[in-house]
Design a protein around this motif. Structure first.
Motif, PDB file in Angstrom:
ATOM      1  N   VAL A  88     -71.606 -25.151  -3.889  1.00  0.00           N
ATOM      2  CA  VAL A  88     -70.833 -23.929  -4.411  1.00  0.00           C
ATOM      3  C   VAL A  88     -70.187 -24.279  -5.759  1.00  0.00           C
ATOM      4  O   VAL A  88     -69.290 -23.344  -6.222  1.00  0.00           O
ATOM      5  CB  VAL A  88     -69.887 -23.146  -3.150  1.00  0.00           C
ATOM      6  N   SER A  89     -70.529 -25.177  -6.507  1.00  0.00           N
ATOM      7  CA  SER A  89     -69.880 -25.502  -7.780  1.00  0.00           C
ATOM      8  C   SER A  89     -69.976 -24.478  -8.837  1.00  0.00           C
ATOM      9  O   SER A  89     -68.994 -24.456  -9.480  1.00  0.00           O
ATOM     10  CB  SER A  89     -70.286 -26.701  -8.039  1.00  0.00           C
ATOM     11  N   ARG A  90     -70.850 -23.580  -8.560  1.00  0.00           N
ATOM     12  CA  ARG A  90     -71.169 -22.776  -9.793  1.00  0.00           C
ATOM     13  C   ARG A  90     -70.299 -21.448  -9.588  1.00  0.00           C
ATOM     14  O   ARG A  90     -70.310 -20.516 -10.243  1.00  0.00           O
ATOM     15  CB  ARG A  90     -72.679 -22.349 -10.028  1.00  0.00           C
ATOM     16  N   LEU A  91     -69.796 -21.331  -8.317  1.00  0.00           N
ATOM     17  CA  LEU A  91     -69.039 -20.075  -7.911  1.00  0.00           C
ATOM     18  C   LEU A  91     -67.654 -20.210  -8.703  1.00  0.00           C
ATOM     19  O   LEU A  91     -66.862 -21.285  -8.800  1.00  0.00           O
ATOM     20  CB  LEU A  91     -68.709 -19.927  -6.407  1.00  0.00           C
ATOM     21  N   GLN A  92     -67.066 -19.088  -9.238  1.00  0.00           N
ATOM     22  CA  GLN A  92     -65.755 -18.886  -9.759  1.00  0.00           C
ATOM     23  C   GLN A  92     -64.744 -18.871  -8.768  1.00  0.00           C
ATOM     24  O   GLN A  92     -65.142 -18.557  -7.515  1.00  0.00           O
ATOM     25  CB  GLN A  92     -65.522 -17.640 -10.384  1.00  0.00           C
ATOM     26  N   SER A  93     -63.472 -19.131  -8.957  1.00  0.00           N
ATOM     27  CA  SER A  93     -62.572 -19.178  -7.976  1.00  0.00           C
ATOM     28  C   SER A  93     -62.257 -18.006  -7.302  1.00  0.00           C
ATOM     29  O   SER A  93     -62.591 -16.925  -7.817  1.00  0.00           O
ATOM     30  CB  SER A  93     -61.053 -19.684  -8.484  1.00  0.00           C
ATOM     31  N   GLY A  94     -61.985 -17.938  -5.951  1.00  0.00           N
ATOM     32  CA  GLY A  94     -61.915 -16.700  -5.171  1.00  0.00           C
ATOM     33  C   GLY A  94     -62.243 -16.841  -3.940  1.00  0.00           C
ATOM     34  O   GLY A  94     -62.469 -17.958  -3.353  1.00  0.00           O
ATOM     35  N   VAL A  95     -62.244 -15.435  -3.308  1.00  0.00           N
ATOM     36  CA  VAL A  95     -62.347 -15.558  -1.630  1.00  0.00           C
ATOM     37  C   VAL A  95     -63.901 -15.046  -1.510  1.00  0.00           C
ATOM     38  O   VAL A  95     -64.218 -14.003  -2.041  1.00  0.00           O
ATOM     39  CB  VAL A  95     -61.466 -14.389  -1.062  1.00  0.00           C
ATOM     40  N   TYR A  96     -64.494 -15.719  -0.700  1.00  0.00           N
ATOM     41  CA  TYR A  96     -66.009 -15.364  -0.498  1.00  0.00           C
ATOM     42  C   TYR A  96     -66.390 -15.188   0.866  1.00  0.00           C
ATOM     43  O   TYR A  96     -65.424 -15.710   2.009  1.00  0.00           O
ATOM     44  CB  TYR A  96     -66.978 -16.247  -0.985  1.00  0.00           C
ATOM     45  N   MET A  97     -67.376 -14.503   1.234  1.00  0.00           N
ATOM     46  CA  MET A  97     -68.015 -14.221   2.755  1.00  0.00           C
ATOM     47  C   MET A  97     -69.028 -15.002   2.782  1.00  0.00           C
ATOM     48  O   MET A  97     -70.145 -14.671   1.765  1.00  0.00           O
ATOM     49  CB  MET A  97     -67.976 -13.025   3.226  1.00  0.00           C
ATOM     50  N   VAL A  98     -69.339 -15.916   3.507  1.00  0.00           N
ATOM     51  CA  VAL A  98     -70.633 -16.512   3.728  1.00  0.00           C
ATOM     52  C   VAL A  98     -71.478 -16.088   5.174  1.00  0.00           C
ATOM     53  O   VAL A  98     -70.910 -16.054   6.364  1.00  0.00           O
ATOM     54  CB  VAL A  98     -70.541 -18.132   3.850  1.00  0.00           C
ATOM     55  N   LYS A  99     -72.741 -15.548   5.008  1.00  0.00           N
ATOM     56  CA  LYS A  99     -73.445 -14.895   5.955  1.00  0.00           C
ATOM     57  C   LYS A  99     -74.629 -15.770   6.401  1.00  0.00           C
ATOM     58  O   LYS A  99     -75.349 -16.255   5.628  1.00  0.00           O
ATOM     59  CB  LYS A  99     -73.989 -13.508   5.711  1.00  0.00           C
ATOM     60  N   ILE A 100     -74.650 -16.353   7.546  1.00  0.00           N
ATOM     61  CA  ILE A 100     -75.683 -17.231   8.229  1.00  0.00           C
ATOM     62  C   ILE A 100     -76.454 -16.539   9.079  1.00  0.00           C
ATOM     63  O   ILE A 100     -75.977 -16.006  10.103  1.00  0.00           O
ATOM     64  CB  ILE A 100     -74.878 -18.368   8.944  1.00  0.00           C
TER      65      ILE A 100
END
Length: 617
Positions: free
Chosen positions: A591-603
């Protein structure tokens, strides 16, 4: 035949709520009940002192016993606003023994509180000893008897059978109502009916739609007893030819007092409709009061039949009469709620639905009414529908969601469901909100929201966000919109028409800080063809989680049960998909290319999906 008789015999043995059931209901009381009782008693004592002082100065004031309070130097009064047709209009008969739903809801064992102008005729042949007095009212009232008959008449005269025809009632006249309601709720009861309201003629313009102390007291009472729901008539002033408010607002902005509460159900009156064919087939009466409350909430909440209803009369033990008014539509909802609670407790012994669940379910399952899609200030959410509401209860945890949960400060809750064919979807969030700040000023139409805990719901699919309905109090004729958050209502409903097959994520969070650090809420979801729910064993499995959290360059999946992670998708807080991977090796994702913040991961795993939240530093 033997099994059917056994069902009837078994149900007849359960004649009342047990002490254990009442204790369970009261466990959720949120504050010291003695403190609340003292506060409400003080409120009523202050009003009575002001009334007595007024009467000393004005000894010839008419009808002094019904004065509720003094406003701007004037006395303010309460006034009172075939059952078979009413029952059929709400499709409640489908829940009866032998009905099309195959369930056996009659209201047996439950007690409805009935506050009204005077005394019910307890000896009426339709009541069979099931109606008792809660106070010292001694003057018989045709209105109170008629209302009670709509709720629970036994059907000695078949066409006059009430909704919950085996329920009980406790009857009160409406003076000192708030203190009496506190005691009634404190006994573990679930619902009360209030087919009366403030007489509009003496009210100043600013009082209409205002969130006043009456509304706030009801909200505080329900918040303290979260299983208890208050059903209130919307009022009958819209046909007045002399009321200035009617002329100035074209029939809108007529709700007053407890009709403007957040946590109750305010009921509009429609004409008989036993063959619903679409929104245009539901006709509002010419007297039923329209909203909005000043802050723009969706009120009235719901509609029921209130035109030419034939029910019990106080003139004799076999006397009946026809009446019209929102006074007649409110008891239809009170009776319907009693049936739904009875159905729920039959499936879930010794437990009942929270008031927020009841409110949400009634509004969630309503049939569309009015000129525009979505809610409005005339019908509220539409025509109540016992058939659909009961089905949602029956299908709970199989093809519908009916959950009661708690949201903590700074928490986001998500869950998913899947549909395999195109259909209409309906998702509702409801909660019992703490009492809001009372508006005691004299400025009309103050739009400040009265919400205390501002929860939000969104439904997300493939990065597309679906928002709840909301109305605009500055344009009462405008259709409801659904393109942003709703910041005023404590019922939020998302509708998706012709939803395409796939996985849908429900997201619930909040703005600001939650009072007491948490908020209990109810979540309801259904589809016209049924939902496939996420596998709760995955979703609730605490052994599967994302770490580290917060993450830097990678997230890892703690996966001790060895699920195959077929597809992983990451969404930002707006619901936009920002990363997707087909298959994950070594339970690790970059996830290194994601900006700082809150995320939801759907599996996606083995035919099911589940969601986790993480923070990227």
């Amino acid at each position: 035949m033997k099994s059917f008789l056994l069902i009837l015999l078994t149900s007849s043995l359960a004649v009342a709520q047990t002490t254990k059931e009442r204790q369970i209901i009261l466990q959720k009381s949120t504050r010291n009940t003695a403190e609340l009782t003292q506060k409400l008693a003080g409120f009523e004592a202050k009003n009575k002192q002001e009334v007595q002082a007024y009467l000393l100065q004005n000894p010839n004031t008419p009808n002094p016993d019904n004065i509720q309070f003094i406003l701007d130097g004037k006395p303010i009064y309460y006034g009172i606003d075939s059952n078979e047709a009413s029952v059929q209009t709400l499709r409640a008969q489908t829940m009866y023994p032998g009905g099309t739903l195959g369930i056996n809801a009659t209201g047996q064992g439950l007690t409805v509180g009935v506050w009204d102008g005077e005394k019910v005729r307890f000896t009426h042949q339709e009541f069979g000893g099931r109606v008792t007095s809660g106070d010292n009212a001694n003057v018989l009232s045709a209105h109170a008897t008629h209302v009670t008959g709509t709720i629970l008449a036994a059907g000695v005269s078949a066409s006059r059978k009430g909704f919950a025809y085996q329920a009980n009632a406790k009857s009160y006249e409406f003076n000192s109502d708030i203190s009496e309601m506190n005691a009634f709720a404190g006994d573990g009861n679930l619902v009360s009916n209030h087919s009366y309201g403030l007489i509009a003629g003496n009210l100043p313009t600013y009082f209409f739609g205002q969130y006043n102390s009456q509304a706030a007291n009801v909200d505080e009472l329900i918040y303290n007893y979260p299983y208890y729901i208050v059903v209130k008539s919307a009022g009958n002033d819209r046909s007045s030819t002399t009321l200035a408010q009617v002329q100035q607002k074209q029939g809108y902005d007529l709700l007053t007092g407890m009709s403007c509460s957040k946590n109750n159900l305010t009921v509009a009156a429609v004409k008989q409709q036993t063959s619903y064919s679409g929104p245009e087939s539901v006709e509002i009466t010419n007297f039923s009061n329209f909203g909005p409350p000043d802050d723009g909430r969706i009120k009235p909440d719901i509609a029921a039949m209130g035109f030419e209803v034939n029910s019990c009369n106080s003139g004799g033990d076999a006397s009946y009469t026809t009446m019209s008014g929102t006074s007649m539509s409110a008891p239809a909802i009170s009776g319907l709620i009693t049936l739904l609670q009875h159905h729920y407790t039959q499936l879930n012994p010794s437990t009942y639905m929270l008031a927020s669940t009841v409110r949400g379910l009634i509004c969630h399952s309503a049939r569309e009414a009015g000129l525009n899609t979505g809610p409005d200030y005339e019908f509220g959410w539409g025509l109540a529908d016992g058939f659909t509401a009961a089905q949602i209860i029956s299908n709970r945890n199989s093809s519908s969601i009916l959950d009661e949960r708690v949201l903590n400060n700074n928490q986001t809750y998500t869950t998913t469901f899947t549909i395999s064919q195109t259909q209409d979807l309906n998702v509702t969030l409801a909660w019992t909100d703490p009492a809001g700040l009372v508006n005691s000023g004299t400025t009309a139409d103050v739009r400040t929201p009265r919400l205390v805990n501002n929860l939000d719901i969104k439904v997300i699919k493939d990065g597309i966000i679906y928002y709840p309905w909301r109305l605009d109090p500055t344009d009462v004729f405008a259709p409801a919109s659904n393109n942003s958050d709703n910041n005023v209502d404590n019922i939020e409903r998302v509708e998706i028409f012709n939803a395409t097959p796939g996985v849908y994520t429900i997201q619930i969070n909040h703005k600001g800080t939650l009072t007491n650090g948490l908020q209990e809420y109810s979540l309801i979801a259904s589809g016209s063809q049924g939902l496939t729910l996420s596998n709760n064993s995955f979703d609730a499995d605490n052994t599967f989680f994302v770490y580290p959290n917060p993450a830097q360059n990678e997230i890892h999946f703690n996966n001790p049960k060895g699920f195959n992670l077929d597809e992983v998708s990451i969404f930002d807080i707006t619901g936009k998909m920002v990363l997707s991977a087909q298959g994950v090796s070594n339970n690790t994702l970059d996830v290194s290319r994601l900006q700082s913040g809150v995320y939801m991961v759907k599996i996606a795993s083995q035919g099911t999906t589940f969601v986790r939240k993480f923070t990227k530093n």
